[in-house]
Design a protein around this motif. Sequence first.
Motif, short mmCIF file in Angstrom:
data_model
loop_
_atom_site.label_atom_id
_atom_site.label_comp_id
_atom_site.label_asym_id
_atom_site.label_seq_id
_atom_site.Cartn_x
_atom_site.Cartn_y
_atom_site.Cartn_z
N GLN A 41 0.82 -1.20 0.00
CA GLN A 41 0.00 0.00 0.00
C GLN A 41 0.86 1.27 0.00
OE1 GLN A 41 -3.51 0.41 -0.06
NE2 GLN A 41 -3.18 -1.65 -0.84
N SER A 76 2.07 4.10 -5.58
CA SER A 76 1.87 5.18 -6.55
C SER A 76 2.89 6.30 -6.39
CB SER A 76 0.46 5.75 -6.42
OG SER A 76 0.40 6.72 -5.40
N ARG A 129 1.81 8.88 -3.81
CA ARG A 129 2.06 8.42 -2.45
C ARG A 129 3.51 8.66 -2.04
NH1 ARG A 129 0.29 2.65 -1.98
NH2 ARG A 129 -1.59 3.64 -2.71
N GLU A 142 -4.67 8.99 -1.94
CA GLU A 142 -3.46 8.54 -1.24
C GLU A 142 -3.51 8.89 0.24
OE1 GLU A 142 -1.77 6.34 -2.46
OE2 GLU A 142 -2.42 6.60 -4.53
N ASN A 178 -5.43 6.14 1.77
CA ASN A 178 -4.59 4.93 1.90
C ASN A 178 -3.60 5.06 3.06
OD1 ASN A 178 -5.69 3.53 -0.28
ND2 ASN A 178 -4.31 4.49 -1.75
N LEU A 179 -2.94 6.22 3.17
CA LEU A 179 -1.94 6.42 4.22
C LEU A 179 -2.59 6.46 5.61
CD1 LEU A 179 0.38 9.01 2.42
CD2 LEU A 179 0.86 6.58 2.85
#
Length: 193
Positions: free
Chosen positions: A9, A13, A16, A49, A52-53
């Motif tokens: 994860q 990208s 990210r 992102e 996700n983080l």
Amino acid sequence: MLYIFMLEQLFGSKTRVKLLKLFFEQSDAYYVRELVRKTNSHINSIRRELKNLLKIGIIKEKDCNRKKYYKINENFILYPELKILITKSRILLKDKLKEKLERLGQIRLLILTGFFVDLPSQTDILIVGKINRKKLKLIIEALEKETEKKINYTIMSSQEFRYRSDLTDHFLYNILENKKIVLINKTNILKNI
């Protein structure tokens, strides 16, 4: 298995990676539009992102005056390792740049400032010596593409550098007296650097 998932994860990208570099290199809190500007990314990519983080736990969210701010979570289990990884990637960039520039001619002094030390400066790279300017331009263009930043550079002959040093030139003084990274120093003037 959880660590493998987190790492997948984490590095999935370009956006990210830009966010991680920003959060690790400057531990400030940022709101979404600020992150868009600082990373030169699309707002939807930033939001995705950040989500996700947050899910992984590497950043934390804080509400303040109806705005959400995001900051690195220093209590994250992999925080020390990731900080080292981000720092090493920046060191590798400097080493790679030094190696490429050394092949361009006879460099007496090579100083990185500005972008490389997170300080506003009129130039990011100061080169004193004789080099191939056309090849330098190609290296700088590639570096700008890689870092997605405009890189300003200054080239001086040894004579011009000595002359401007003797005059205590304002431009040169700002470079020499502020935060900098000296990669090559073969000058007699700067023995104390």
